[in-house]
Motif scaffolding. Structure first.
Motif, PDB file in Angstrom:
ATOM      1  N   ALA A   1       0.830  -1.208   0.000  1.00 24.62           N
ATOM      2  CA  ALA A   1       0.000   0.000   0.000  1.00 24.62           C
ATOM      3  C   ALA A   1       0.863   1.257   0.000  1.00 24.62           C
ATOM      4  O   ALA A   1       0.528   2.242  -0.659  1.00 24.62           O
ATOM      5  CB  ALA A   1      -0.942  -0.002   1.197  1.00 24.62           C
TER       6      ALA A   1
ATOM      7  N   GLU B   1       2.224   1.879  -3.422  1.00 23.50           N
ATOM      8  CA  GLU B   1       1.158   2.375  -4.291  1.00 23.50           C
ATOM      9  C   GLU B   1       0.639   3.744  -3.843  1.00 23.50           C
ATOM     10  O   GLU B   1      -0.140   4.369  -4.545  1.00 23.50           O
ATOM     11  CB  GLU B   1      -0.011   1.379  -4.317  1.00 23.50           C
ATOM     12  CG  GLU B   1       0.334   0.028  -4.907  1.00 23.50           C
ATOM     13  CD  GLU B   1       0.712   0.125  -6.380  1.00 23.50           C
ATOM     14  OE1 GLU B   1       0.060   0.878  -7.124  1.00 23.50           O
ATOM     15  OE2 GLU B   1       1.669  -0.556  -6.781  1.00 23.50           O
TER      16      GLU B   1
ATOM     17  N   GLN C   1      -1.419   4.351  -1.380  1.00 19.51           N
ATOM     18  CA  GLN C   1      -2.855   4.238  -1.141  1.00 19.51           C
ATOM     19  C   GLN C   1      -3.123   3.679   0.256  1.00 19.51           C
ATOM     20  O   GLN C   1      -3.130   2.466   0.448  1.00 19.51           O
ATOM     21  CB  GLN C   1      -3.506   3.324  -2.173  1.00 19.51           C
ATOM     22  CG  GLN C   1      -3.398   3.810  -3.589  1.00 19.51           C
ATOM     23  CD  GLN C   1      -4.097   2.861  -4.545  1.00 19.51           C
ATOM     24  OE1 GLN C   1      -5.132   2.288  -4.206  1.00 19.51           O
ATOM     25  NE2 GLN C   1      -3.535   2.706  -5.714  1.00 19.51           N
TER      26      GLN C   1
ATOM     27  N   LEU D   1      -6.003   1.228   0.391  1.00 16.49           N
ATOM     28  CA  LEU D   1      -5.679  -0.118  -0.104  1.00 16.49           C
ATOM     29  C   LEU D   1      -5.240  -1.004   1.052  1.00 16.49           C
ATOM     30  O   LEU D   1      -5.623  -2.175   1.118  1.00 16.49           O
ATOM     31  CB  LEU D   1      -4.584  -0.037  -1.173  1.00 16.49           C
ATOM     32  CG  LEU D   1      -4.032  -1.373  -1.687  1.00 16.49           C
ATOM     33  CD1 LEU D   1      -5.134  -2.204  -2.338  1.00 16.49           C
ATOM     34  CD2 LEU D   1      -2.881  -1.125  -2.664  1.00 16.49           C
TER      35      LEU D   1
ATOM     36  N   ARG E   1      -8.264  -2.333   2.873  1.00 17.10           N
ATOM     37  CA  ARG E   1      -8.947  -3.390   2.108  1.00 17.10           C
ATOM     38  C   ARG E   1      -8.164  -4.704   2.175  1.00 17.10           C
ATOM     39  O   ARG E   1      -8.757  -5.773   2.330  1.00 17.10           O
ATOM     40  CB  ARG E   1      -9.139  -2.951   0.655  1.00 17.10           C
ATOM     41  CG  ARG E   1     -10.148  -1.830   0.494  1.00 17.10           C
ATOM     42  CD  ARG E   1     -10.595  -1.639  -0.953  1.00 17.10           C
ATOM     43  NE  ARG E   1      -9.539  -1.619  -1.938  1.00 17.10           N
ATOM     44  CZ  ARG E   1      -8.902  -0.522  -2.359  1.00 17.10           C
ATOM     45  NH1 ARG E   1      -9.225   0.662  -1.849  1.00 17.10           N
ATOM     46  NH2 ARG E   1      -7.965  -0.596  -3.287  1.00 17.10           N
TER      47      ARG E   1
END
Length: 189
Positions: A162, A165, A167, A170, A173
């Motif tokens: 994450a 990225e 994010q 993310l 999740r």
């Protein structure tokens, strides 16, 4: 032996670490020390008296954040059921790791040169997750065969993905997906 700080000095110290952690997570370790001191409500001289070199502040933030995350396990178990406490702790771990990523340019050298710092950090975090996993097993909320070290490594991997990225959502999740694997398929298994 180090004398304890006066209450006001301790409050300034704690506030500096809190502000520096946020600044390092946002801007990296090249964040302005003058801006950190100002946001913490202290003069730059106070910052330099406590942390003569930038690396000293980075190390102190790292130690403080590690300790905070470690202590969160017990507090979360007092406030939540074991399963929810572990899930909350995982989210806090992600935030901890993101702060570390902000310090990634300076932290490797500090971890390599400060005896026992890396081992101590790993030990206290493994103890924290072990405490959470044991409580979850005893409540029947988590699989009996869970290895706390595996849980720590899995959430660490999620954070790296994450973070790479960029994010944060993310990570949440992916923790949801991981968490489903920690729960027994049938009660008591």
């Amino acid at each position: 032996m180090t004398r304890p700080l006066r209450a006001d000095a301790q409050a300034n110290h704690d506030r500096l670490l809190e502000v520096a952690a946020s600044a390092f997570a946002r801007e990296g370790t090249n964040a302005s020390l003058k801006a950190i001191a100002a946001e913490a409500g202290v003069g730059i001289g106070t910052l330099y008296r406590r942390f003569p070199a930038r690396e000293d502040l980075v190390e102190a933030v790292y130690r403080s954040e590690t300790e905070r995350l470690s202590l969160a396990a017990g507090r979360l178990l007092e406030e939540q059921e074991p399963r929810e406490a572990l899930r909350s702790w995982m989210e806090q771990f992600v935030d901890y790791m993101l702060t570390k990523q902000g310090m990634s340019d300076a932290l490797p050298v500090i971890l390599a040169t400060r005896d026992g710092l890396r081992a101590h950090s790993r030990e206290v975090l493994e103890e924290a997750v072990s405490h959470l996993v044991t409580a979850g097993r005893q409540a029947g909320d988590l699989r009996g065969d869970l290895d706390p070290s595996d849980v720590l490594m899995a959430v660490g991997g999620i954070t790296l993905i994450a973070g790479h990225e960029g994010q944060r959502e993310l990570a949440s999740r992916l923790i949801d997906l991981l968490f489903e694997g920690l729960v027994p398929l049938t009660p008591g298994s």
